[in-house]
Scaffold this motif. Sequence first.
Motif, mmCIF file in Angstrom:
data_model
loop_
_atom_site.group_PDB
_atom_site.id
_atom_site.type_symbol
_atom_site.label_atom_id
_atom_site.label_comp_id
_atom_site.label_asym_id
_atom_site.label_seq_id
_atom_site.Cartn_x
_atom_site.Cartn_y
_atom_site.Cartn_z
ATOM 1 N N TRP A 86 0.835 -1.209 0.000
ATOM 2 C CA TRP A 86 0.000 0.000 0.000
ATOM 3 C C TRP A 86 0.868 1.256 0.000
ATOM 4 C CZ3 TRP A 86 -5.016 1.187 -0.674
ATOM 5 C CH2 TRP A 86 -5.448 2.459 -0.271
ATOM 6 N N ASN A 131 1.216 4.173 -2.959
ATOM 7 C CA ASN A 131 0.851 5.551 -2.647
ATOM 8 C C ASN A 131 2.055 6.475 -2.500
ATOM 9 O OD1 ASN A 131 -2.256 5.858 -2.180
ATOM 10 N ND2 ASN A 131 -1.711 3.846 -1.365
ATOM 11 N N THR A 145 -15.106 7.515 -3.358
ATOM 12 C CA THR A 145 -13.801 7.376 -4.017
ATOM 13 C C THR A 145 -13.961 6.802 -5.417
ATOM 14 O OG1 THR A 145 -12.680 7.061 -1.894
ATOM 15 C CG2 THR A 145 -11.534 6.290 -3.870
ATOM 16 N N TRP A 167 -7.658 10.257 -6.979
ATOM 17 C CA TRP A 167 -7.003 9.620 -5.839
ATOM 18 C C TRP A 167 -5.614 10.188 -5.550
ATOM 19 C CZ3 TRP A 167 -8.138 6.984 -1.681
ATOM 20 C CH2 TRP A 167 -7.137 6.285 -1.018
ATOM 21 N N ARG A 196 -5.272 13.470 -3.405
ATOM 22 C CA ARG A 196 -5.560 13.512 -1.969
ATOM 23 C C ARG A 196 -4.241 13.488 -1.195
ATOM 24 N NH1 ARG A 196 -10.900 13.056 -1.877
ATOM 25 N NH2 ARG A 196 -11.965 11.788 -3.466
ATOM 26 N N GLN A 243 -1.070 12.638 0.778
ATOM 27 C CA GLN A 243 -0.443 11.323 0.928
ATOM 28 C C GLN A 243 -0.621 10.776 2.342
ATOM 29 O OE1 GLN A 243 3.928 10.922 1.018
ATOM 30 N NE2 GLN A 243 3.728 9.437 -0.657
ATOM 31 N N ARG A 255 -3.986 9.207 2.659
ATOM 32 C CA ARG A 255 -4.065 7.921 1.963
ATOM 33 C C ARG A 255 -3.359 6.822 2.753
ATOM 34 N NH1 ARG A 255 -1.184 8.710 -3.048
ATOM 35 N NH2 ARG A 255 -0.687 10.857 -2.529
ATOM 36 N N LEU A 291 -5.523 5.952 5.817
ATOM 37 C CA LEU A 291 -6.683 5.135 5.428
ATOM 38 C C LEU A 291 -6.265 3.689 5.194
ATOM 39 C CD1 LEU A 291 -8.577 7.525 2.969
ATOM 40 C CD2 LEU A 291 -9.383 6.706 5.199
ATOM 41 N N GLY A 292 -5.121 3.513 4.531
ATOM 42 C CA GLY A 292 -4.640 2.159 4.281
ATOM 43 C C GLY A 292 -4.322 1.425 5.573
ATOM 44 N N VAL A 339 -6.611 2.292 -7.025
ATOM 45 C CA VAL A 339 -5.332 2.720 -6.452
ATOM 46 C C VAL A 339 -4.179 2.252 -7.335
ATOM 47 C CG1 VAL A 339 -3.797 2.502 -4.457
ATOM 48 C CG2 VAL A 339 -6.259 2.793 -4.110
ATOM 49 N N SER A 345 -4.064 4.286 -10.538
ATOM 50 C CA SER A 345 -3.544 5.638 -10.310
ATOM 51 C C SER A 345 -2.028 5.634 -10.166
ATOM 52 C CB SER A 345 -4.183 6.247 -9.058
ATOM 53 O OG SER A 345 -3.674 5.655 -7.883
#
Length: 281
Positions: free
Chosen positions: A43, A47, A95, A103, A106, A108, A111, A114-115, A238, A241
């Motif tokens: 993840w 990101n 989302t 995405w 937003r 970092q 993100r 959230l992960g 994700v 992106s």
Amino acid sequence: MLKQRVLTALVLLMLLLPTLWVRPAWPFIALMGVAVVAAAWEWARLNGLASSPAIGFAVLVGAGMALFAGAGAVQGAPLLWWGALIAWAVLGALTLAAGVGRWPRRPQGLRLALGAGMLWVAWLALAHARVQGVNFLLSLLCIVWAADIAAYFGGRAFGRRKLAPTISPGKSWEGVYSGMLGVLLLALLWITIDPRLGEPASSVFSRLHIALGWVGLALALVFLTALSVMGDLFESLVKRSAGAKDSSGLLPGHGGVLDRFDALLPVLPAALALCSLGSLK
């Protein structure tokens, strides 16, 4: 590729099965903790974190789980499951509606947070389900597996209308409906078998049936199948992106850990939230 997939699947089963059939729950909980740490690394990379910071992020997620498990707090609470369900239903839908391009814009930090949150809740839900019993855990996992298998074959046979072409071009509405039907049929079979296993209400299907009745069970399973699709699409968004096909190459032939976990992330806490309704009766 097929040989690679099969070999990887066999190795994973050799690791997983012994943790299911031993009496203490901690081997399974620990194994899932390792998987979640790997998923946290994936993840972070998806990101925007470089290799070393991504490892640091994964270590922090793992340390948080270890502290939580060390305190003996692996049972969770209905309030947590309901909070996760609502967050997935609302934020997940927003989302997906915003699309792939939104995405990366937003923050970092948001993100990453959230992960970490969704992975931690999923791990806690798996731990809670294992403590409830192997039948309960397997029936919960099989909601996603049955939906995925039925959607694959239904989509190949009948797929005409694309579900989300800009996120996952291979998915169709017909595949989604096939997945829902597959889960409903699996529930009927499992509820029939449950009494022969010694405890009539030991699976997630039987517990939902007792809590909600037949109509409520059907609606709950349709909702959970929809959430499994949302989890899959969310990870696809994700990855797209980030310009990645797979979350990593950790599982040869299968991609990464997140690629195997994505649909479970919203389903695990949501199923536990719905099962908690039985305690209100």
